[in-house]
Design a protein around this motif. Structure first.
Motif, PDB file in Angstrom:
ATOM      1  N   MET A 222       0.837  -1.196   0.000  1.00 49.25           N
ATOM      2  CA  MET A 222       0.000   0.000   0.000  1.00 49.25           C
ATOM      3  C   MET A 222       0.875   1.249   0.000  1.00 49.25           C
ATOM      4  O   MET A 222       1.863   1.314   0.712  1.00 49.25           O
ATOM      5  N   ILE A 223       0.504   2.221  -0.791  1.00 47.69           N
ATOM      6  CA  ILE A 223       1.276   3.457  -0.889  1.00 47.69           C
ATOM      7  C   ILE A 223       0.466   4.602  -0.297  1.00 47.69           C
ATOM      8  O   ILE A 223      -0.729   4.752  -0.599  1.00 47.69           O
ATOM      9  N   GLN A 224       1.113   5.398   0.543  1.00 49.28           N
ATOM     10  CA  GLN A 224       0.436   6.508   1.212  1.00 49.28           C
ATOM     11  C   GLN A 224       1.027   7.832   0.737  1.00 49.28           C
ATOM     12  O   GLN A 224       2.242   7.983   0.612  1.00 49.28           O
ATOM     13  N   ILE A 225       0.140   8.784   0.459  1.00 48.20           N
ATOM     14  CA  ILE A 225       0.547  10.161   0.209  1.00 48.20           C
ATOM     15  C   ILE A 225      -0.205  11.051   1.188  1.00 48.20           C
ATOM     16  O   ILE A 225      -1.287  10.689   1.666  1.00 48.20           O
ATOM     17  N   SER A 226       0.367  12.222   1.486  1.00 49.01           N
ATOM     18  CA  SER A 226      -0.295  13.089   2.467  1.00 49.01           C
ATOM     19  C   SER A 226       0.182  14.528   2.293  1.00 49.01           C
ATOM     20  O   SER A 226       1.234  14.798   1.698  1.00 49.01           O
ATOM     21  N   ASN A 227      -0.615  15.442   2.824  1.00 50.07           N
ATOM     22  CA  ASN A 227      -0.217  16.847   2.965  1.00 50.07           C
ATOM     23  C   ASN A 227      -0.795  17.345   4.279  1.00 50.07           C
ATOM     24  O   ASN A 227      -1.132  16.543   5.160  1.00 50.07           O
ATOM     25  N   GLU A 228      -0.913  18.654   4.446  1.00 52.18           N
ATOM     26  CA  GLU A 228      -1.383  19.191   5.727  1.00 52.18           C
ATOM     27  C   GLU A 228      -2.841  18.822   6.008  1.00 52.18           C
ATOM     28  O   GLU A 228      -3.267  18.777   7.163  1.00 52.18           O
ATOM     29  N   LYS A 229      -3.622  18.570   4.966  1.00 47.71           N
ATOM     30  CA  LYS A 229      -5.067  18.362   5.126  1.00 47.71           C
ATOM     31  C   LYS A 229      -5.505  16.901   4.995  1.00 47.71           C
ATOM     32  O   LYS A 229      -6.455  16.480   5.660  1.00 47.71           O
ATOM     33  N   LEU A 230      -4.859  16.138   4.112  1.00 49.26           N
ATOM     34  CA  LEU A 230      -5.380  14.826   3.726  1.00 49.26           C
ATOM     35  C   LEU A 230      -4.312  13.736   3.816  1.00 49.26           C
ATOM     36  O   LEU A 230      -3.119  13.995   3.633  1.00 49.26           O
ATOM     37  N   THR A 231      -4.782  12.515   4.075  1.00 52.29           N
ATOM     38  CA  THR A 231      -3.959  11.316   3.946  1.00 52.29           C
ATOM     39  C   THR A 231      -4.707  10.344   3.038  1.00 52.29           C
ATOM     40  O   THR A 231      -5.886  10.048   3.281  1.00 52.29           O
ATOM     41  N   VAL A 232      -4.030   9.876   2.003  1.00 51.54           N
ATOM     42  CA  VAL A 232      -4.650   9.015   1.002  1.00 51.54           C
ATOM     43  C   VAL A 232      -3.800   7.768   0.829  1.00 51.54           C
ATOM     44  O   VAL A 232      -2.567   7.842   0.795  1.00 51.54           O
ATOM     45  N   GLU A 233      -4.474   6.603   0.708  1.00 53.43           N
ATOM     46  CA  GLU A 233      -3.765   5.351   0.448  1.00 53.43           C
ATOM     47  C   GLU A 233      -4.241   4.770  -0.876  1.00 53.43           C
ATOM     48  O   GLU A 233      -5.441   4.815  -1.203  1.00 53.43           O
ATOM     49  N   VAL A 234      -3.295   4.216  -1.641  1.00 55.21           N
ATOM     50  CA  VAL A 234      -3.581   3.636  -2.946  1.00 55.21           C
ATOM     51  C   VAL A 234      -2.904   2.281  -3.041  1.00 55.21           C
ATOM     52  O   VAL A 234      -1.745   2.117  -2.651  1.00 55.21           O
ATOM     53  N   ASN A 235      -3.620   1.308  -3.586  1.00 57.74           N
ATOM     54  CA  ASN A 235      -3.076  -0.024  -3.813  1.00 57.74           C
ATOM     55  C   ASN A 235      -2.563  -0.106  -5.253  1.00 57.74           C
ATOM     56  O   ASN A 235      -3.314   0.176  -6.188  1.00 57.74           O
ATOM     57  N   PRO A 236      -1.287  -0.498  -5.461  1.00 56.37           N
ATOM     58  CA  PRO A 236      -0.802  -0.656  -6.835  1.00 56.37           C
ATOM     59  C   PRO A 236      -1.618  -1.673  -7.642  1.00 56.37           C
ATOM     60  O   PRO A 236      -1.650  -1.590  -8.873  1.00 56.37           O
ATOM     61  N   GLN A 237      -2.266  -2.620  -6.953  1.00 56.08           N
ATOM     62  CA  GLN A 237      -3.157  -3.537  -7.659  1.00 56.08           C
ATOM     63  C   GLN A 237      -4.370  -2.759  -8.149  1.00 56.08           C
ATOM     64  O   GLN A 237      -5.204  -2.308  -7.361  1.00 56.08           O
ATOM     65  N   GLY A 238      -4.441  -2.548  -9.447  1.00 56.63           N
ATOM     66  CA  GLY A 238      -5.519  -1.750 -10.015  1.00 56.63           C
ATOM     67  C   GLY A 238      -5.345  -0.257  -9.829  1.00 56.63           C
ATOM     68  O   GLY A 238      -6.218   0.506 -10.227  1.00 56.63           O
ATOM     69  N   ALA A 239      -4.233   0.185  -9.210  1.00 56.38           N
ATOM     70  CA  ALA A 239      -4.029   1.608  -8.867  1.00 56.38           C
ATOM     71  C   ALA A 239      -5.274   2.166  -8.194  1.00 56.38           C
ATOM     72  O   ALA A 239      -5.734   3.265  -8.499  1.00 56.38           O
ATOM     73  N   GLU A 240      -5.809   1.405  -7.229  1.00 59.00           N
ATOM     74  CA  GLU A 240      -7.131   1.684  -6.649  1.00 59.00           C
ATOM     75  C   GLU A 240      -7.019   2.402  -5.298  1.00 59.00           C
ATOM     76  O   GLU A 240      -6.303   1.947  -4.394  1.00 59.00           O
ATOM     77  N   LEU A 241      -7.733   3.517  -5.186  1.00 52.76           N
ATOM     78  CA  LEU A 241      -7.817   4.212  -3.907  1.00 52.76           C
ATOM     79  C   LEU A 241      -8.338   3.277  -2.819  1.00 52.76           C
ATOM     80  O   LEU A 241      -9.284   2.505  -3.038  1.00 52.76           O
ATOM     81  N   GLN A 242      -7.734   3.372  -1.633  1.00 52.58           N
ATOM     82  CA  GLN A 242      -8.136   2.523  -0.503  1.00 52.58           C
ATOM     83  C   GLN A 242      -8.610   3.319   0.710  1.00 52.58           C
ATOM     84  O   GLN A 242      -9.368   2.799   1.531  1.00 52.58           O
ATOM     85  N   SER A 243      -8.176   4.572   0.829  1.00 53.91           N
ATOM     86  CA  SER A 243      -8.547   5.370   1.994  1.00 53.91           C
ATOM     87  C   SER A 243      -8.334   6.839   1.682  1.00 53.91           C
ATOM     88  O   SER A 243      -7.356   7.205   1.019  1.00 53.91           O
ATOM     89  N   ILE A 244      -9.268   7.671   2.156  1.00 46.39           N
ATOM     90  CA  ILE A 244      -9.131   9.127   2.068  1.00 46.39           C
ATOM     91  C   ILE A 244      -9.588   9.696   3.405  1.00 46.39           C
ATOM     92  O   ILE A 244     -10.772   9.634   3.748  1.00 46.39           O
ATOM     93  N   VAL A 245      -8.651  10.224   4.172  1.00 43.06           N
ATOM     94  CA  VAL A 245      -8.956  10.762   5.502  1.00 43.06           C
ATOM     95  C   VAL A 245      -8.561  12.228   5.543  1.00 43.06           C
ATOM     96  O   VAL A 245      -7.446  12.601   5.143  1.00 43.06           O
ATOM     97  N   ARG A 246      -9.472  13.053   6.040  1.00 43.36           N
ATOM     98  CA  ARG A 246      -9.155  14.457   6.293  1.00 43.36           C
ATOM     99  C   ARG A 246      -8.628  14.563   7.729  1.00 43.36           C
ATOM    100  O   ARG A 246      -9.266  14.089   8.673  1.00 43.36           O
TER     101      ARG A 246
END
Length: 289
Positions: free
Chosen positions: A1-25
């Motif tokens: 699982m790959i996580q990206i983030s900034n001051e407002k959001l944290t997002v996780e994406v699975n390389p399988q299908g390049a599919e979003l897995q989580s979006i948290v504010r």
């Protein structure tokens, strides 16, 4: 699982299908994406490529040969390669391979970038034609957002808000998933569609060429929600699995076959055509509040 983030959001994406897995504010700690409960629907945000929706008899014809391709294509089942990554963005790529060429005889690079900017997630699809012939394809999104979003609220407390007044019928689907030829009245001089689970008992609400370029999930019982902007996507699907606590807002460049489809890929409604060496690019964004 790959996580990206900034001051407002944290997002996780699975390389399988390049599919979003989580979006948290971060400031409200709300998860905006559906949980993927397999009792209802085990996906969260599949990517639709190289077709959107279903083909008539799951088959298309190209240059005199028939090919079988399942609903929404194969990208969601393929492992994407990470081609760029930083704290607030990541890009994935799928190129044609032995498996894809058996069902889709084209050479392509399909790249998806997820980029965070303030309280917004930008999703960009880029298709490069690496073939010597014209590339024929569709592409679309299928993100499922959690409804109810906030504890203490119910599904029926939420509604969809269109940024333009709509007079649009829904295009019903046959039991096999093909688009029927006559729309049914649904949105009549309104910007709001109240959510209720019975809306989706007969499959997705399919729209063609809405006036709106953004759709929000809102509620009068909470200030929290989201707005998905999709300028340049001519088709829209809105869907939820039966009795499930989510709603999908699906911007599409492409659409399922109609019941009258000939099966020829060149004649498919909504098909995109890309000359050799050329690149197609479209972006949709979601702002979370």
């Amino acid at each position: 699982m790959i996580q990206i983030s900034n001051e407002k959001l944290t997002v996780e994406v699975n390389p399988q299908g390049a599919e979003l897995q989580s979006i948290v504010r971060k400031d409200n700690n709300l998860e905006y994406l559906w949980s993927g409960d397999p009792a209802f629907w085990g996906k969260k945000s599949p990517v639709l490529f190289p077709i959107v929706g279903g083909l008539k008899n799951n088959t298309y014809r190209y240059q005199g040969q028939d090919y079988t391709l399942g609903r929404h294509g194969f990208a969601r089942e393929q492992l994407f390669t990470v081609v760029a990554q930083a704290k607030d963005h990541v890009s994935f790529r799928l190129s044609d391979n032995e498996t894809t060429r058996k069902v889709y005889p084209f050479h392509f690079d399909f790249t998806i970038q997820y980029l965070l900017q303030d309280d917004q997630l930008q999703v960009t699809y880029q298709v490069l034609n690496r073939d010597e012939k014209e590339l024929l394809f569709s592409v679309g999104a299928h993100p499922a957002f959690k409804v109810p979003l906030v504890a203490g609220t119910a599904y029926e407390d939420y509604y969809l808000y269109f940024n333009k007044t709509e007079n649009a019928g829904k295009w019903p689907l046959s039991p096999e998933g093909q688009v029927l030829q006559v729309p049914q009245p649904l949105l009549e001089h309104t910007q709001e569609l109240p959510l209720k689970k019975s809306l989706f008992y007969e499959d997705a609400l399919v729209f063609k060429h809405l006036a709106s370029t953004a759709i929000s999930i809102r509620s009068n019982r909470t200030p929290h929600g989201l707005t998905l902007a999709y300028e340049g996507f001519p088709y829209m699907g809105i869907w939820a699995a039966k009795e499930a606590d989510f709603v999908c807002i699906e911007p599409w460049c492409g659409i399922a076959d109609s019941v009258a489809a000939t099966g020829a890929l060149e004649e498919k409604e909504g098909i995109n055509r890309l000359a050799p060496g050329e690149t197609f690019e479209k972006t949709w964004t979601v702002t979370f509040f």
